[in-house]
Write a protein that holds these residues in place. Structure first.
Motif, PDB file in Angstrom:
ATOM      1  N   ARG A  19     -96.349 -24.671 -13.280  1.00 18.91           N
ATOM      2  CA  ARG A  19     -96.074 -24.703 -11.843  1.00 18.91           C
ATOM      3  C   ARG A  19     -95.213 -23.509 -11.465  1.00 18.91           C
ATOM      4  N   ASP A  20     -95.476 -22.958 -10.290  1.00 15.20           N
ATOM      5  CA  ASP A  20     -94.732 -21.809  -9.802  1.00 15.20           C
ATOM      6  C   ASP A  20     -93.381 -22.275  -9.271  1.00 15.20           C
ATOM      7  N   SER A  21     -92.304 -21.657  -9.767  1.00 14.66           N
ATOM      8  CA  SER A  21     -90.969 -22.071  -9.339  1.00 14.66           C
ATOM      9  C   SER A  21     -90.611 -21.523  -7.961  1.00 14.66           C
ATOM     10  N   GLU A  22     -91.243 -20.439  -7.527  1.00 15.96           N
ATOM     11  CA  GLU A  22     -90.938 -19.851  -6.224  1.00 15.96           C
ATOM     12  C   GLU A  22     -91.827 -20.401  -5.114  1.00 15.96           C
ATOM     13  N   THR A  26     -93.129 -23.306  -3.248  1.00 19.11           N
ATOM     14  CA  THR A  26     -92.818 -24.734  -3.097  1.00 19.11           C
ATOM     15  C   THR A  26     -93.819 -25.453  -2.209  1.00 19.11           C
ATOM     16  N   GLN A  27     -94.510 -24.737  -1.340  1.00 18.78           N
ATOM     17  CA  GLN A  27     -95.522 -25.352  -0.478  1.00 18.78           C
ATOM     18  C   GLN A  27     -96.890 -25.016  -1.044  1.00 18.78           C
ATOM     19  N   SER A  28     -97.895 -25.837  -0.634  1.00 17.90           N
ATOM     20  CA  SER A  28     -99.233 -25.595  -1.137  1.00 17.90           C
ATOM     21  C   SER A  28     -99.750 -24.252  -0.628  1.00 17.90           C
ATOM     22  N   GLU A  45    -100.490 -32.167  -2.749  1.00 16.06           N
ATOM     23  CA  GLU A  45     -99.381 -31.928  -3.684  1.00 16.06           C
ATOM     24  C   GLU A  45     -99.515 -32.881  -4.857  1.00 16.06           C
TER      25      GLU A  45
END
Length: 115
Positions: free
Chosen positions: A100-103, A105-107, A114
């Motif tokens: 998962r991308d840490s930066e 946060t939204q789809s 989600e």
């Protein structure tokens, strides 16, 4: 009056090399020579290696030894290998594409659920 044609033999696919090294490799050797000369001047003027001043040894002998090392290192590898190797050290790393991308946060895609 006829037009005289002269054949010109050109090979645009010719790989330019010197001592078996590419142009980028020779620039690396020249940069190494300049760097070794600067580092030798920081040590002092009294240092000697094998009877010659350290700055002369570092400026000429170290790059002269780097050329055979580069030839052996690049043996059997494709053209541009050293450039790609250096780029890989400085490029951002992607360790796992499933993580998962840490930066983000939204789809990213509208309408995506989600997890």
């Amino acid at each position: 009056m006829s037009l005289d044609l002269t054949p010109v033999h050109r090979n645009l696919n010719t790989k330019v090399s010197f001592l078996g090294l590419e142009f980028e490799d020779l620039i690396l050797v020249l940069a190494l020579a300049a760097l070794m000369n600067l580092l030798a001047h920081f040590v002092g003027d009294t240092a000697h290696v094998l009877g010659m001043p350290l700055n002369v040894f570092m400026e000429f002998v170290v790059p002269a030894l780097a050329v055979p090392f580069l030839i052996l290192f690049k043996y059997g590898r494709p053209r541009g290998y050293l450039t790609d190797l250096v780029r890989s050290f400085f490029s951002p790393k992607a360790w796992c594409a499933l993580e998962r991308d840490s930066e983000l946060t939204q789809s990213y895609v509208a309408g995506e659920e989600e997890e």
